[in-house]
Write a protein that holds these residues in place. Structure first.
Motif, PDB file in Angstrom:
ATOM      1  N   UNK A  91       0.855  -1.180   0.000  1.00  0.00           N
ATOM      2  CA  UNK A  91       0.000   0.000   0.000  1.00  0.00           C
ATOM      3  C   UNK A  91       0.895   1.235   0.000  1.00  0.00           C
ATOM      4  N   UNK A  97      -3.110  -0.029  -3.532  1.00  0.00           N
ATOM      5  CA  UNK A  97      -2.372  -1.279  -3.493  1.00  0.00           C
ATOM      6  C   UNK A  97      -1.591  -1.472  -4.784  1.00  0.00           C
ATOM      7  N   UNK A  99       0.415  -4.245  -6.799  1.00  0.00           N
ATOM      8  CA  UNK A  99       0.441  -5.702  -6.781  1.00  0.00           C
ATOM      9  C   UNK A  99       1.676  -6.291  -7.438  1.00  0.00           C
ATOM     10  N   UNK A 100       2.211  -7.345  -6.836  1.00  0.00           N
ATOM     11  CA  UNK A 100       3.177  -8.181  -7.516  1.00  0.00           C
ATOM     12  C   UNK A 100       2.429  -9.099  -8.469  1.00  0.00           C
ATOM     13  N   UNK A 101       3.174  -9.779  -9.327  1.00  0.00           N
ATOM     14  CA  UNK A 101       2.548 -10.656 -10.326  1.00  0.00           C
ATOM     15  C   UNK A 101       2.097 -11.985  -9.730  1.00  0.00           C
TER      16      UNK A 101
END
Lengths: 109, 116
Positions: A91, A97, A99-101
């Motif tokens: 965050x 947020x 995001x990673x994959x």
């Protein structure tokens, strides 16, 4: 720019321990989340870290080092049902947020 | 614990028609809700941030006239896919930020949209 890195795929054996790493570079930091996502389903919340250190919750633990921009999710006593994707998300200063994959975890008997 | 309900779970619609997906926070107020789209074997992609009582903020590349978002109350946000096409077929997920904590975010169950 903002970036979240985690391995694409990991394989582990039932009953063993696995550590999924996540490194991040974001504009600001308001906490790091780990989510579990089974294929075809929405993510479910696993953990939230905002202070350095280890948070333990049953078989799952999450660690955070803000100075290193690093977190890991530790899964113990692996079960077949733990086969899923594990998503790391940070965050940022705007409470968005990033995001990673995701890391696809494959559990073998 | 806190629950976010998303409806419908599955929907099939004809090309050219519109479909509405609802996202409700059941036991908390959510000033902010998020809409994501996920194609098979890909990561979550944020489409837009929905703020109660104001216009949604769309991510780059997301057509605001095609994906209409309405956040009319503190517990309900809706996503309407207008003039749907087969390429809009995807898994749509909403999440809601608990206004009380400001950081805790809960996800809905997701909605599978198939456009035929």
């Amino acid at each position: 720019g903002q970036n979240i890195d985690q391995p694409t795929e990991m394989t582990a054996t039932e009953g063993a321990i696995v550590q999924i790493n996540c490194t991040y570079q974001t504009s600001g930091f308001n906490g790091l989340f780990w989510y579990q996502q089974h294929a075809g389903e929405a993510p479910t919340f696993l953990s939230y870290n905002v202070l350095d250190g280890l948070e333990e919750k049953g078989r799952f633990s999450s660690f955070l080092s803000r100075s290193k921009g690093y977190s890991y999710l530790l899964l113990k006593e692996l079960q077949m049902k733990d086969s899923a994707s594990y998503l790391c998300a940070v965050m940022d200063s705007n409470y968005q947020l990033i995001w990673g994959a995701g890391t696809k975890l494959i559990i073998k008997p | 614990g806190a629950v976010v309900s998303q409806h419908p779970s599955w929907v099939i619609c004809k090309s050219g028609t519109s479909v509405k997906i609802e996202c409700r926070s059941l036991d908390f107020q959510a000033t902010t809700m998020f809409w994501y789209r996920q194609f098979p074997k890909q990561s979550l992609m944020l489409m837009a941030t929905s703020n109660e009582g104001s216009k949604a903020t769309y991510e780059q590349g997301v057509e605001k006239d095609k994906f209409l978002i309405n956040h009319a109350s503190l517990t309900l946000s809706t996503l309407t896919v207008t003039s749907a096409h087969p390429e809009d077929s995807s898994f749509y997920i909403c999440s809601a930020r608990d206004t009380g904590t400001e950081v805790t975010i809960y996800f809905g169950e997701g909605s599978w949209l198939t456009v035929v």
